[in-house]
Design an enzyme around this catalytic site. Structure first.
Site, PDB file in Angstrom:
ATOM      1  N   GLU A  56     -26.203  24.081 -18.143  1.00 10.57           N
ATOM      2  CA  GLU A  56     -24.989  23.735 -18.251  1.00 10.57           C
ATOM      3  C   GLU A  56     -24.824  22.148 -18.585  1.00 10.57           C
ATOM      4  O   GLU A  56     -23.986  21.617 -19.257  1.00 10.57           O
ATOM      5  CB  GLU A  56     -24.176  24.191 -17.116  1.00 10.57           C
ATOM      6  N   ARG A  61     -30.050   9.834 -12.584  1.00  7.00           N
ATOM      7  CA  ARG A  61     -29.564   8.553 -11.973  1.00  7.00           C
ATOM      8  C   ARG A  61     -30.782   7.866 -11.286  1.00  7.00           C
ATOM      9  O   ARG A  61     -31.841   8.364 -10.911  1.00  7.00           O
ATOM     10  CB  ARG A  61     -28.399   8.864 -10.864  1.00  7.00           C
ATOM     11  N   LYS A  71     -32.652   3.307   2.859  1.00 10.68           N
ATOM     12  CA  LYS A  71     -33.619   4.189   3.222  1.00 10.68           C
ATOM     13  C   LYS A  71     -34.571   3.549   3.812  1.00 10.68           C
ATOM     14  O   LYS A  71     -35.431   4.182   4.759  1.00 10.68           O
ATOM     15  CB  LYS A  71     -33.831   4.813   1.835  1.00 10.68           C
ATOM     16  N   ASP A  90     -37.191   9.566  -4.134  1.00 10.13           N
ATOM     17  CA  ASP A  90     -36.090  10.070  -5.162  1.00 10.13           C
ATOM     18  C   ASP A  90     -35.359   8.912  -5.651  1.00 10.13           C
ATOM     19  O   ASP A  90     -34.212   8.793  -5.851  1.00 10.13           O
ATOM     20  CB  ASP A  90     -35.151  10.614  -4.329  1.00 10.13           C
ATOM     21  N   LYS A 130     -29.561  25.360   3.814  1.00  9.26           N
ATOM     22  CA  LYS A 130     -29.437  24.626   4.874  1.00  9.26           C
ATOM     23  C   LYS A 130     -28.318  25.286   5.900  1.00  9.26           C
ATOM     24  O   LYS A 130     -27.295  25.966   5.488  1.00  9.26           O
ATOM     25  CB  LYS A 130     -28.769  23.223   4.533  1.00  9.26           C
ATOM     26  N   GLU A 131     -28.266  24.717   7.017  1.00  5.82           N
ATOM     27  CA  GLU A 131     -27.624  25.274   8.152  1.00  5.82           C
ATOM     28  C   GLU A 131     -25.855  25.019   7.721  1.00  5.82           C
ATOM     29  O   GLU A 131     -25.219  26.084   7.878  1.00  5.82           O
ATOM     30  CB  GLU A 131     -27.649  24.504   9.542  1.00  5.82           C
ATOM     31  N   GLU A 157     -37.383  13.135  -8.517  1.00  6.31           N
ATOM     32  CA  GLU A 157     -36.897  14.226  -7.750  1.00  6.31           C
ATOM     33  C   GLU A 157     -36.055  15.096  -8.822  1.00  6.31           C
ATOM     34  O   GLU A 157     -35.037  14.633  -9.537  1.00  6.31           O
ATOM     35  CB  GLU A 157     -35.926  13.891  -6.601  1.00  6.31           C
ATOM     36  N   ALA A 169     -21.520  21.341  -3.424  1.00  7.77           N
ATOM     37  CA  ALA A 169     -22.087  20.427  -3.138  1.00  7.77           C
ATOM     38  C   ALA A 169     -21.337  19.030  -3.286  1.00  7.77           C
ATOM     39  O   ALA A 169     -21.445  18.145  -2.553  1.00  7.77           O
ATOM     40  CB  ALA A 169     -23.390  20.032  -3.682  1.00  7.77           C
TER      41      ALA A 169
HETATM   42  P1  GTP Z   1     -33.068  12.417   1.930  1.00  9.52           P
HETATM   43  O1  GTP Z   1     -33.765  12.194   0.672  1.00  9.52           O
HETATM   44  O2  GTP Z   1     -33.436  11.149   2.696  1.00  9.52           O
HETATM   45  O3  GTP Z   1     -31.733  12.656   1.912  1.00  9.52           O
HETATM   46  O4  GTP Z   1     -34.032  13.301   2.965  1.00  9.52           O
HETATM   47  P2  GTP Z   1     -34.790  14.787   2.403  1.00  9.52           P
HETATM   48  O5  GTP Z   1     -35.777  14.163   1.283  1.00  9.52           O
HETATM   49  O6  GTP Z   1     -35.394  15.410   3.339  1.00  9.52           O
HETATM   50  O7  GTP Z   1     -33.511  15.493   2.002  1.00  9.52           O
HETATM   51  P3  GTP Z   1     -33.615  16.868   0.947  1.00  9.52           P
HETATM   52  O8  GTP Z   1     -34.455  16.957  -0.180  1.00  9.52           O
HETATM   53  O9  GTP Z   1     -33.263  17.828   1.778  1.00  9.52           O
HETATM   54  O10 GTP Z   1     -32.042  16.325   0.238  1.00  9.52           O
HETATM   55  C1  GTP Z   1     -32.101  15.219  -0.662  1.00  9.52           C
HETATM   56  C2  GTP Z   1     -30.887  15.248  -1.547  1.00  9.52           C
HETATM   57  O11 GTP Z   1     -30.216  16.743  -1.633  1.00  9.52           O
HETATM   58  C3  GTP Z   1     -29.621  14.437  -0.967  1.00  9.52           C
HETATM   59  O12 GTP Z   1     -29.910  13.146  -1.388  1.00  9.52           O
HETATM   60  C4  GTP Z   1     -28.620  15.024  -1.592  1.00  9.52           C
HETATM   61  O13 GTP Z   1     -28.419  14.708  -3.244  1.00  9.52           O
HETATM   62  C5  GTP Z   1     -29.034  16.683  -1.808  1.00  9.52           C
HETATM   63  N1  GTP Z   1     -28.519  17.170  -0.558  1.00  9.52           N
HETATM   64  C6  GTP Z   1     -29.142  17.554   0.575  1.00  9.52           C
HETATM   65  N2  GTP Z   1     -28.324  18.183   1.322  1.00  9.52           N
HETATM   66  C7  GTP Z   1     -27.233  18.254   1.239  1.00  9.52           C
HETATM   67  C8  GTP Z   1     -25.930  18.542   1.719  1.00  9.52           C
HETATM   68  O14 GTP Z   1     -25.883  19.034   2.907  1.00  9.52           O
HETATM   69  N3  GTP Z   1     -24.839  18.350   1.061  1.00  9.52           N
HETATM   70  C9  GTP Z   1     -24.989  17.807  -0.147  1.00  9.52           C
HETATM   71  N4  GTP Z   1     -23.596  17.623  -0.965  1.00  9.52           N
HETATM   72  N5  GTP Z   1     -26.175  17.395  -0.768  1.00  9.52           N
HETATM   73  C10 GTP Z   1     -27.355  17.621  -0.091  1.00  9.52           C
HETATM   74 MG    MG Z   2     -35.356  13.124  -0.327  1.00 10.78          MG
END
Ligand code: GTP
Ligand code: MG
Length: 214
Positions: A56, A61, A71, A90, A130-131, A157, A169
């Site tokens: 779609e 970014r 971070k 990322d 996720k939870e 990513e 989301a």
């Molecule tokens: P970070 O990169 O620090 O966030 O940790 P991680 O690498 O363990 O995270 P993960 O791969 O689970 O998620 C990375 C990205 O997924 C975030 O930057 C968000 O864009 C998205 N994301 C993850 N969890 C959520 C959520 O609960 N809500 C929303 N809206 N986006 C999420």
């Molecule tokens: Mg990440």
């Protein structure tokens, strides 16, 4: 006149000292272009065979300077280029929004079977949400970019979502990160968002059923 020379010298100094950073960001940008093109190609080929587009939308970014800094601080790391390259996966992000859940798995399979795509990490929050109810499939991959005199592997990513997962989301992010909410209100919101995530999942399943005619 003297002042102008000083300004020029300062500009040169800033440009020179930020060159490695700007160079790294250019590499991430090139990697984004490569990955976006790969998905556009897969979308074209899929639509030729199945008469519909599985994708779609594709958004790309680059992580902002302030998010990079935050971070690194969270990970207790100093602001250096190797620290960014070796610890933040990322910096370059692609979001692929698909029509159906099934399309996500077809795209992921085709993408990962390309011989210039190296899989670093896969998190399937569709199989294991996720939870809070968040669903998406995340990949960290490395792909080569070809520069004038070298080939560089760059991490990207990629997040795959259906329209319903993306809808949830995006709104969850807007609602959940509102400031000044009480603990009780936040708990209530979490509960309601989890219910909405369940509704989105049901919608995805229903749409898939309608498509396949089951
Ligand atoms: P970070 O990169 O620090 O966030 O940790 P991680 O690498 O363990 O995270 P993960 O791969 O689970 O998620 C990375 C990205 O997924 C975030 O930057 C968000 O864009 C998205 N994301 C993850 N969890 C959520 C959520 O609960 N809500 C929303 N809206 N986006 C999420
Ligand atoms: Mg990440």
């Amino acid at each position: 006149m003297e002042n102008l020379k000083l300004v020029d010298a300062f500009t040169d100094f800033v440009e020179e000292s930020t060159l490695p950073y700007r160079q790294m960001m250019t590499y991430y940008n090139c990697a984004l272009m490569e990955v976006e093109t790969k998905f556009k190609v897969l979308n074209e080929q899929f639509s030729l065979f199945y008469d519909r587009n599985p994708i779609e939308s594709i958004h790309t970014r680059i992580k902002s300077q302030s998010s990079i800094l935050k971070k690194l601080q969270k990970k207790n790391l100093a602001l250096t280029i190797p620290n960014i390259e070796n610890n933040l996966f990322d910096i370059a992000g692609v979001r692929v929004v698909c029509a159906f859940t099934e399309d996500i798995y077809s795209l992921v399979n085709s993408f990962l079977s390309q011989d210039d795509v190296r899989l670093i990490e896969k998190k399937d929050y569709i199989q294991n949400p996720k939870e809070n109810g968040y669903r998406s499939l995340h990949l960290i991959v490395e792909i080569p970019i070809f520069l004038s005199d070298e080939k560089k592997w760059i991490k990207v990513e990629v997040q795959f979502r259906t329209i319903a997962m993306d809808f949830w989301a995006s709104l969850e992010h807007k609602i959940r990160y509102k400031k000044n909410l009480s603990k009780e209100r936040l708990d209530e919101i979490d509960k309601e968002l989890l219910e909405c995530a369940q509704i989105c999942k049901t919608l995805d399943e229903k749409m898939e059923e309608i498509k396949t005619g089951n």
